[in-house]
Design a protein around this motif. Structure first.
Motif, PDB file in Angstrom:
ATOM      1  N   ASP A 179       0.865  -1.174   0.000  1.00  0.00           N
ATOM      2  CA  ASP A 179       0.000   0.000   0.000  1.00  0.00           C
ATOM      3  C   ASP A 179       0.907   1.231   0.000  1.00  0.00           C
ATOM      4  O   ASP A 179       1.626   1.472   0.976  1.00  0.00           O
ATOM      5  CB  ASP A 179      -0.884  -0.009   1.248  1.00  0.00           C
ATOM      6  N   PRO A 180       0.910   2.019  -1.072  1.00  0.00           N
ATOM      7  CA  PRO A 180       1.844   3.150  -1.144  1.00  0.00           C
ATOM      8  C   PRO A 180       1.627   4.177  -0.046  1.00  0.00           C
ATOM      9  O   PRO A 180       2.557   4.872   0.344  1.00  0.00           O
ATOM     10  CB  PRO A 180       1.578   3.745  -2.533  1.00  0.00           C
ATOM     11  N   ARG A 181       0.417   4.264   0.486  1.00  0.00           N
ATOM     12  CA  ARG A 181       0.154   5.207   1.570  1.00  0.00           C
ATOM     13  C   ARG A 181       0.926   4.812   2.825  1.00  0.00           C
ATOM     14  O   ARG A 181       1.478   5.662   3.522  1.00  0.00           O
ATOM     15  CB  ARG A 181      -1.340   5.258   1.883  1.00  0.00           C
ATOM     16  N   ILE A 182       0.966   3.515   3.112  1.00  0.00           N
ATOM     17  CA  ILE A 182       1.671   3.033   4.293  1.00  0.00           C
ATOM     18  C   ILE A 182       3.170   3.211   4.127  1.00  0.00           C
ATOM     19  O   ILE A 182       3.867   3.674   5.040  1.00  0.00           O
ATOM     20  CB  ILE A 182       1.322   1.553   4.562  1.00  0.00           C
ATOM     21  N   GLN A 232      -9.787   3.248   5.064  1.00  0.00           N
ATOM     22  CA  GLN A 232     -10.144   4.203   4.020  1.00  0.00           C
ATOM     23  C   GLN A 232     -10.229   5.621   4.594  1.00  0.00           C
ATOM     24  O   GLN A 232     -10.494   5.819   5.786  1.00  0.00           O
ATOM     25  CB  GLN A 232     -11.485   3.825   3.389  1.00  0.00           C
ATOM     26  N   THR A 233     -10.019   6.595   3.714  1.00  0.00           N
ATOM     27  CA  THR A 233     -10.110   7.997   4.109  1.00  0.00           C
ATOM     28  C   THR A 233     -11.467   8.302   4.732  1.00  0.00           C
ATOM     29  O   THR A 233     -12.510   7.886   4.210  1.00  0.00           O
ATOM     30  CB  THR A 233      -9.890   8.906   2.881  1.00  0.00           C
ATOM     31  N   ILE A 279      -2.020   5.417  11.104  1.00  0.00           N
ATOM     32  CA  ILE A 279      -3.399   5.301  10.624  1.00  0.00           C
ATOM     33  C   ILE A 279      -3.971   6.667  10.263  1.00  0.00           C
ATOM     34  O   ILE A 279      -4.685   6.820   9.262  1.00  0.00           O
ATOM     35  CB  ILE A 279      -4.258   4.589  11.686  1.00  0.00           C
ATOM     36  N   ALA A 280      -3.650   7.682  11.062  1.00  0.00           N
ATOM     37  CA  ALA A 280      -4.133   9.031  10.752  1.00  0.00           C
ATOM     38  C   ALA A 280      -3.584   9.521   9.425  1.00  0.00           C
ATOM     39  O   ALA A 280      -4.277  10.231   8.679  1.00  0.00           O
ATOM     40  CB  ALA A 280      -3.759   9.989  11.875  1.00  0.00           C
ATOM     41  N   MET A 281      -2.343   9.142   9.115  1.00  0.00           N
ATOM     42  CA  MET A 281      -1.749   9.570   7.850  1.00  0.00           C
ATOM     43  C   MET A 281      -2.386   8.892   6.639  1.00  0.00           C
ATOM     44  O   MET A 281      -2.178   9.309   5.504  1.00  0.00           O
ATOM     45  CB  MET A 281      -0.237   9.323   7.875  1.00  0.00           C
ATOM     46  N   SER A 339     -16.867   8.725  22.295  1.00  0.00           N
ATOM     47  CA  SER A 339     -16.425   9.063  20.935  1.00  0.00           C
ATOM     48  C   SER A 339     -16.954   8.092  19.893  1.00  0.00           C
ATOM     49  O   SER A 339     -16.678   8.269  18.702  1.00  0.00           O
ATOM     50  CB  SER A 339     -14.893   9.089  20.875  1.00  0.00           C
ATOM     51  N   SER A 340     -17.670   7.082  20.310  1.00  0.00           N
ATOM     52  CA  SER A 340     -18.177   6.065  19.379  1.00  0.00           C
ATOM     53  C   SER A 340     -19.399   6.598  18.619  1.00  0.00           C
ATOM     54  O   SER A 340     -19.968   7.631  19.005  1.00  0.00           O
ATOM     55  CB  SER A 340     -18.525   4.799  20.160  1.00  0.00           C
ATOM     56  N   PRO A 341     -19.802   5.920  17.522  1.00  0.00           N
ATOM     57  CA  PRO A 341     -19.319   4.627  17.051  1.00  0.00           C
ATOM     58  C   PRO A 341     -18.111   4.758  16.125  1.00  0.00           C
ATOM     59  O   PRO A 341     -17.864   5.818  15.543  1.00  0.00           O
ATOM     60  CB  PRO A 341     -20.526   4.069  16.312  1.00  0.00           C
ATOM     61  N   PHE A 342     -17.391   3.638  15.984  1.00  0.00           N
ATOM     62  CA  PHE A 342     -16.196   3.604  15.152  1.00  0.00           C
ATOM     63  C   PHE A 342     -16.376   2.616  14.002  1.00  0.00           C
ATOM     64  O   PHE A 342     -17.064   1.604  14.138  1.00  0.00           O
ATOM     65  CB  PHE A 342     -14.987   3.171  15.987  1.00  0.00           C
ATOM     66  N   ASP A 343     -15.726   2.929  12.890  1.00  0.00           N
ATOM     67  CA  ASP A 343     -15.710   1.996  11.771  1.00  0.00           C
ATOM     68  C   ASP A 343     -14.716   0.858  12.014  1.00  0.00           C
ATOM     69  O   ASP A 343     -14.870  -0.231  11.465  1.00  0.00           O
ATOM     70  CB  ASP A 343     -15.326   2.732  10.480  1.00  0.00           C
TER      71      ASP A 343
END
Length: 239
Positions: free
Chosen positions: A44-47, A98-99, A117-119, A162-166
């Motif tokens: 994954d180029p993002r990672i 995913q974004t 993960i934020a990046m 802060s939920s719900p989360f994906d």
């Protein structure tokens, strides 16, 4: 799994970097990606791009910085660890983030995985209960200019406010999926991390809630990691 020097001995010791200049750390960071991450089919180029940029040396205690880019699981104190970079990379790639997704990182410690993960474009909540680790983590994500929301609370309760989360991502091994996950996920949300059940088959996993109760669990690859202390089962009484 390979541990740092004050843990179980290993036959091969990772390289030591006595030169702690910015350029030396940058060179070590690129070698980490080229020698440890990319050979394991992390494509994954993002990672790859994020790991080439994130200053991992600031996500470890000062006395461990020379080992920041070594192929080691590094002790952070109080039974907590920074996982090997290759393990982190494979877990994050497995999660297919995913974004715009909302992600809870449980046991965020010093923030490296949360920042990674934020990046990738996710909206990250980093949950940490230890004040000293949280202090390093918040300083790290600030220095790396990464947008992470930090929460200090017991790991065993998640982050209901802060939920719900994906995605709920455990930055360390767990022995079973905690109950809070089922109430803090979106309808199609997932749980990711390393599962170490009683049968000893420790592996990376993704799980989705089944209708009613229980989890549909997919295992992806064998992977060892220390169990997050908050999720260790009580020792069974032996006669």
């Amino acid at each position: 799994m390979t541990y740092a020097a004050d843990q179980a001995p290993t036959s091969v010791m990772a390289p030591y970097f006595p030169d702690t200049s910015a350029s030396a750390f940058d060179d070590a960071r690129q070698r980490m990606v080229d020698d440890q991450v990319r050979p394991l089919e992390v494509n994954d180029p993002r990672i790859v791009t994020a790991m080439r940029a994130l200053p991992r040396e600031y996500a470890v205690p000062e006395n461990e910085q020379e080992f920041a880019y070594s192929d080691l699981t590094l002790p952070l104190g109080k039974g907590r660890y920074l996982l090997q970079s290759m393990v982190t990379a494979r877990l994050v790639q497995m999660a297919a983030i995913q974004t715009g997704q909302r992600v809870l990182v449980v046991g965020a410690a010093t923030g490296y995985t949360a920042a990674l993960i934020a990046m990738l474009g996710a909206e990250v909540t980093a949950l940490e209960e230890d004040a000293s680790l949280l202090a390093i983590g918040t300083a790290f994500t600030t220095r790396a200019s990464v947008d992470v929301s930090w929460k200090q609370a017991p790991l065993s309760g998640g982050a209901p406010e802060s939920s719900p989360f994906d995605l709920i991502f455990f930055d360390g091994a767990i022995e079973e999926i905690p109950r809070f996950c089922s109430t803090q996920l979106t309808e199609n949300g997932r749980v990711a991390g390393i599962l170490r059940p009683d049968d000893g088959t420790s592996s990376a996993f993704l799980a989705e809630a089944e209708t009613g109760e229980g989890w549909s669990i997919r295992r992806f690859f064998d992977s060892e990691a220390p169990v997050l202390p908050s999720f260790e089962r009580p020792a069974a009484f032996a006669f």
